[in-house]
Scaffold this motif. Structure first.
Motif, PDB file in Angstrom:
ATOM      1  N   PRO A 178       0.830  -1.207   0.000  1.00 46.69           N
ATOM      2  CA  PRO A 178       0.000   0.000   0.000  1.00 46.69           C
ATOM      3  C   PRO A 178       0.866   1.259   0.000  1.00 46.69           C
ATOM      4  O   PRO A 178       1.938   1.297   0.595  1.00 46.69           O
ATOM      5  N   TYR A 179       0.379   2.286  -0.666  1.00 43.03           N
ATOM      6  CA  TYR A 179       1.105   3.545  -0.721  1.00 43.03           C
ATOM      7  C   TYR A 179       1.017   4.217   0.642  1.00 43.03           C
ATOM      8  O   TYR A 179      -0.066   4.416   1.169  1.00 43.03           O
ATOM      9  N   LYS A 180       2.144   4.549   1.236  1.00 44.00           N
ATOM     10  CA  LYS A 180       2.159   5.169   2.545  1.00 44.00           C
ATOM     11  C   LYS A 180       2.479   6.651   2.433  1.00 44.00           C
ATOM     12  O   LYS A 180       3.137   7.100   1.498  1.00 44.00           O
ATOM     13  N   LEU A 181       2.021   7.385   3.423  1.00 48.56           N
ATOM     14  CA  LEU A 181       2.280   8.816   3.465  1.00 48.56           C
ATOM     15  C   LEU A 181       3.646   9.066   4.088  1.00 48.56           C
ATOM     16  O   LEU A 181       3.890   8.701   5.234  1.00 48.56           O
ATOM     17  N   ASP A 182       4.532   9.655   3.328  1.00 51.15           N
ATOM     18  CA  ASP A 182       5.863   9.996   3.832  1.00 51.15           C
ATOM     19  C   ASP A 182       5.749  11.331   4.553  1.00 51.15           C
ATOM     20  O   ASP A 182       5.881  12.405   3.944  1.00 51.15           O
ATOM     21  N   SER A 183       5.492  11.270   5.850  1.00 54.48           N
ATOM     22  CA  SER A 183       5.218  12.491   6.603  1.00 54.48           C
ATOM     23  C   SER A 183       6.429  13.425   6.636  1.00 54.48           C
ATOM     24  O   SER A 183       6.277  14.646   6.618  1.00 54.48           O
ATOM     25  N   ARG A 184       7.646  12.861   6.680  1.00 56.05           N
ATOM     26  CA  ARG A 184       8.828  13.724   6.717  1.00 56.05           C
ATOM     27  C   ARG A 184       8.943  14.546   5.437  1.00 56.05           C
ATOM     28  O   ARG A 184       9.254  15.742   5.471  1.00 56.05           O
ATOM     29  N   ALA A 185       8.678  13.902   4.301  1.00 58.18           N
ATOM     30  CA  ALA A 185       8.773  14.614   3.036  1.00 58.18           C
ATOM     31  C   ALA A 185       7.701  15.704   2.931  1.00 58.18           C
ATOM     32  O   ALA A 185       7.971  16.816   2.467  1.00 58.18           O
ATOM     33  N   TRP A 186       6.490  15.391   3.390  1.00 56.86           N
ATOM     34  CA  TRP A 186       5.418  16.381   3.333  1.00 56.86           C
ATOM     35  C   TRP A 186       5.658  17.507   4.322  1.00 56.86           C
ATOM     36  O   TRP A 186       5.347  18.676   4.025  1.00 56.86           O
ATOM     37  N   GLN A 187       6.216  17.203   5.474  1.00 57.10           N
ATOM     38  CA  GLN A 187       6.557  18.272   6.407  1.00 57.10           C
ATOM     39  C   GLN A 187       7.625  19.189   5.811  1.00 57.10           C
ATOM     40  O   GLN A 187       7.549  20.424   5.928  1.00 57.10           O
ATOM     41  N   GLU A 188       8.630  18.597   5.185  1.00 58.79           N
ATOM     42  CA  GLU A 188       9.683  19.409   4.569  1.00 58.79           C
ATOM     43  C   GLU A 188       9.108  20.293   3.473  1.00 58.79           C
ATOM     44  O   GLU A 188       9.449  21.478   3.354  1.00 58.79           O
ATOM     45  N   SER A 189       8.226  19.716   2.659  1.00 53.70           N
ATOM     46  CA  SER A 189       7.608  20.482   1.584  1.00 53.70           C
ATOM     47  C   SER A 189       6.768  21.626   2.141  1.00 53.70           C
ATOM     48  O   SER A 189       6.806  22.757   1.637  1.00 53.70           O
ATOM     49  N   TRP A 190       6.014  21.334   3.203  1.00 54.74           N
ATOM     50  CA  TRP A 190       5.193  22.378   3.833  1.00 54.74           C
ATOM     51  C   TRP A 190       6.075  23.477   4.425  1.00 54.74           C
ATOM     52  O   TRP A 190       5.796  24.667   4.265  1.00 54.74           O
ATOM     53  N   ASP A 191       7.154  23.085   5.088  1.00 51.30           N
ATOM     54  CA  ASP A 191       8.057  24.069   5.679  1.00 51.30           C
ATOM     55  C   ASP A 191       8.642  24.989   4.611  1.00 51.30           C
ATOM     56  O   ASP A 191       8.709  26.215   4.795  1.00 51.30           O
TER      57      ASP A 191
END
Length: 255
Positions: free
Chosen positions: A3-16
């Motif tokens: 299953p495709y998982k949410l890479d929270s670190r990558a999304w946090q970095e992108s948001w930052d």
């Protein structure tokens, strides 16, 4: 198939990065806010912090990194941002879904004795009257001697022309970064989220929740916030950080 998982670190970095395009001194304001929390931290128990309109958990993550003993509650309404926050925070914080436009929002909280309520670049979406009402509701969720801090665009009304020039120069720098692809714009970030297999349905839900347009951004000078906090019953009010046309105002409840 995995299953495709949410890479929270990558999304946090992108948001930052997206947020830092608007606020290059973003980490400075966070550090100043947490210095305030540290000043009211009791020695005999964990500090209790409410991350108000906390989005992806930017403040919550930095609060957890700063303090060894801390209880964090993050409140927001946006399902996409809450999904990223939940993936990042796990069981280290409690997530609460509530709409700050509703005067009954505080009924969703786990308790009414927070040491600090923190928020950044979020409350400007509320209409002026509702924001003033929210300020009046905040002392009830803080312990005596607790503190509220709001960091946002709050120009100094005594420097109108210089403030205009600072904003114009910041806009030029941000547009140049967008043009090179160095950082995603607000709209580009949401387009990426809408294309993600897990976030896409949450972005659709978000669009339904916010089907009515936000009120116009309410960005008064810091003096307006200080007057509103005084009228709300805070015993002490003042500016605890300033960076150009942005500031963080604080209110301390009566001890």
């Amino acid at each position: 198939m995995t299953p495709y998982k949410l890479d929270s670190r990558a999304w946090q970095e992108s948001w930052d990065r997206q947020q830092e395009a608007f606020m290059p001194d973003r980490e400075h304001r966070f550090a100043a806010m947490l210095d305030v929390v540290d000043a009211v931290t009791p020695a005999d128990r964990p500090v209790r912090v409410l991350d108000l309109a906390g989005g992806t958990g930017s403040i919550s993550l930095r609060t957890l990194a700063r303090f060894d003993r801390v209880e964090v509650t993050l409140l927001d309404l946006d399902p996409a941002l809450l999904a990223i926050a939940g993936a990042s925070l796990g069981d280290r914080a409690r997530l609460v879904v509530a709409d700050l436009r509703d005067p009954g929002w505080a009924a969703t909280l786990p308790h009414r004795s927070f040491d600090a309520v923190l928020t950044a670049t979020a409350l400007h979406w509320l209409a002026p009257q509702r924001l003033a009402e929210l300020y009046r509701e905040l002392p009830a969720v803080l312990r005596p001697g607790g503190v509220f801090v709001n960091a946002d665009h709050m120009p100094d009304e005594t420097l109108p022309e210089l403030s205009r020039r600072l904003v114009a120069r910041a806009d030029q720098r941000r547009d140049a970064r967008y043009a090179t692809g160095a950082v995603p714009s607000w709209r580009a970030w949401w387009e990426l989220a809408a294309a993600h297999p897990l976030l896409a349905p949450l972005v659709e839900e978000r669009n339904r929740i916010y089907s009515e347009p936000h009120s116009s951004e309410f960005l008064p000078p810091a003096a307006w916030h200080l007057d509103a906090l005084k009228a709300a019953g805070f015993a002490e009010t003042g500016v605890v950080w300033r960076g150009g046309t942005d500031a963080a105002v604080a209110g301390v409840t009566p001890g």
